[in-house]
Write a protein that holds these residues in place. Structure first.
Motif, PDB file in Angstrom:
ATOM      1  N   PRO A  95       0.829  -1.218   0.000  1.00  0.00           N
ATOM      2  CA  PRO A  95       0.000   0.000   0.000  1.00  0.00           C
ATOM      3  C   PRO A  95       0.856   1.258   0.000  1.00  0.00           C
ATOM      4  O   PRO A  95       1.805   1.369   0.756  1.00  0.00           O
ATOM      5  N   SER A  97      -0.607   4.303   0.397  1.00  0.00           N
ATOM      6  CA  SER A  97      -1.254   5.209   1.329  1.00  0.00           C
ATOM      7  C   SER A  97      -2.471   4.499   1.915  1.00  0.00           C
ATOM      8  O   SER A  97      -2.899   3.468   1.400  1.00  0.00           O
ATOM      9  N   LEU A  98      -3.015   5.083   2.945  1.00  0.00           N
ATOM     10  CA  LEU A  98      -4.196   4.503   3.573  1.00  0.00           C
ATOM     11  C   LEU A  98      -5.368   4.471   2.588  1.00  0.00           C
ATOM     12  O   LEU A  98      -6.104   3.496   2.493  1.00  0.00           O
ATOM     13  N   ALA A  99      -5.498   5.539   1.825  1.00  0.00           N
ATOM     14  CA  ALA A  99      -6.616   5.626   0.887  1.00  0.00           C
ATOM     15  C   ALA A  99      -6.530   4.544  -0.198  1.00  0.00           C
ATOM     16  O   ALA A  99      -7.546   4.039  -0.665  1.00  0.00           O
ATOM     17  N   ALA A 101      -4.942   1.586   0.123  1.00  0.00           N
ATOM     18  CA  ALA A 101      -4.700   0.235   0.662  1.00  0.00           C
ATOM     19  C   ALA A 101      -5.896  -0.666   0.401  1.00  0.00           C
ATOM     20  O   ALA A 101      -7.031  -0.329   0.743  1.00  0.00           O
TER      21      ALA A 101
END
Lengths: 137, 113
Positions: A95, A97-99, A101
């Motif tokens: 991933p 970034s969190l967005a 992932a």
């Protein structure tokens, strides 16, 4: 070498039962705590994979064998689900970034990266067999 | 798996998890965790010092909730992670996208970093 043999339903409760049995057996057999923990993780991932993707119906079960030899933990899982090789399915990308992932495929990542050795075969009688060896670095 | 939520400031909740984040444990708290953390519109400090196990379902709960928190303009920070749990987090590179601190004070500092 004492062998644990166990059959659990391919359900969340079945995964918990497998973990309890593994933890008890492997600890008594002298496995390192880190390997016991890894065994519990991969057991849950394998059982849930069969439940979610095995298409083996509500009575699906996973048969397990576990042993400790020379400090290494050997695990074998068998199920009657559709042919599925967890070692060759594509892994999700790391991933950024969190967005971005993804939520899927994490179980495959854990199975493949926590095991020192892994082998899959589709048996002639239509069962999947996954063998894993866990070892500390 | 047990969960306790406490307000530490008007814009921050402390969420304490106690037990195993295995499939059964995750099922037990999934809805309440999402509601208490994801829907709260506040920062969340998640105390994992009493969590002894995690696998993919538990990680998915943390990831999905962290995404909701982020979309609301807030942050979720994990702290007190036990070594066996941290190994699993590192294996899936969770720590590269959800901040992990050593303790509550360090976690709180990350909210304003």
């Amino acid at each position: 070498m004492r062998l644990l043999r166990l059959s659990v339903p391919a359900t969340h409760a079945g995964a918990a039962a497998a973990q309890d049995a593994l933890r008890h057996h492997l600890t008594e057999a002298g496995a390192a705590a880190g390997l016991v923990s890894r065994a519990e993780v991969v057991a849950e991932e394998v059982v849930l994979n069969v439940a979610d993707h095995g298409e083996a119906g509500p009575d699906a079960r996973v048969r397990m064998k576990a042993a400790v030899e020379a400090g290494r933990v050997s695990l074998t899982f068998e199920d009657d689900g559709r042919a599925y090789d967890p070692l060759s399915a594509p892994l999700p990308p790391a991933p950024g970034s969190l967005a971005e992932a993804g939520l899927g495929g994490l179980g495959l990542v854990l199975i493949r990266r926590l095991a020192a050795e892994a082998h899959y075969e589709r048996l002639p009688d239509g069962r999947n067999r996954l063998r894993l060896v866990l070892a500390l670095p | 798996m047990r969960m306790d939520v406490r307000e530490v400031s008007p814009d921050t909740n402390l969420v304490i998890l106690d037990g195993r984040l295995d499939a059964v444990g995750t099922d037990a708290i999934s809805l309440s965790f999402t509601a208490a953390v994801g829907a709260a519109g506040r920062h969340a400090l998640v105390d994992l010092s009493r969590v002894t196990f995690v696998a993919s379902l538990g990680i998915r709960l943390l990831l999905s909730t962290a995404r909701v928190v982020e979309r609301k303009g807030c942050r979720m920070v994990l702290f007190g992670v036990q070594p066996a749990v941290l190994e699993v987090f590192d294996t899936v590179a969770l720590t590269t996208i959800i901040p992990v601190a050593a303790d509550q004070a360090a976690a709180r500092a990350l909210l304003t970093a």
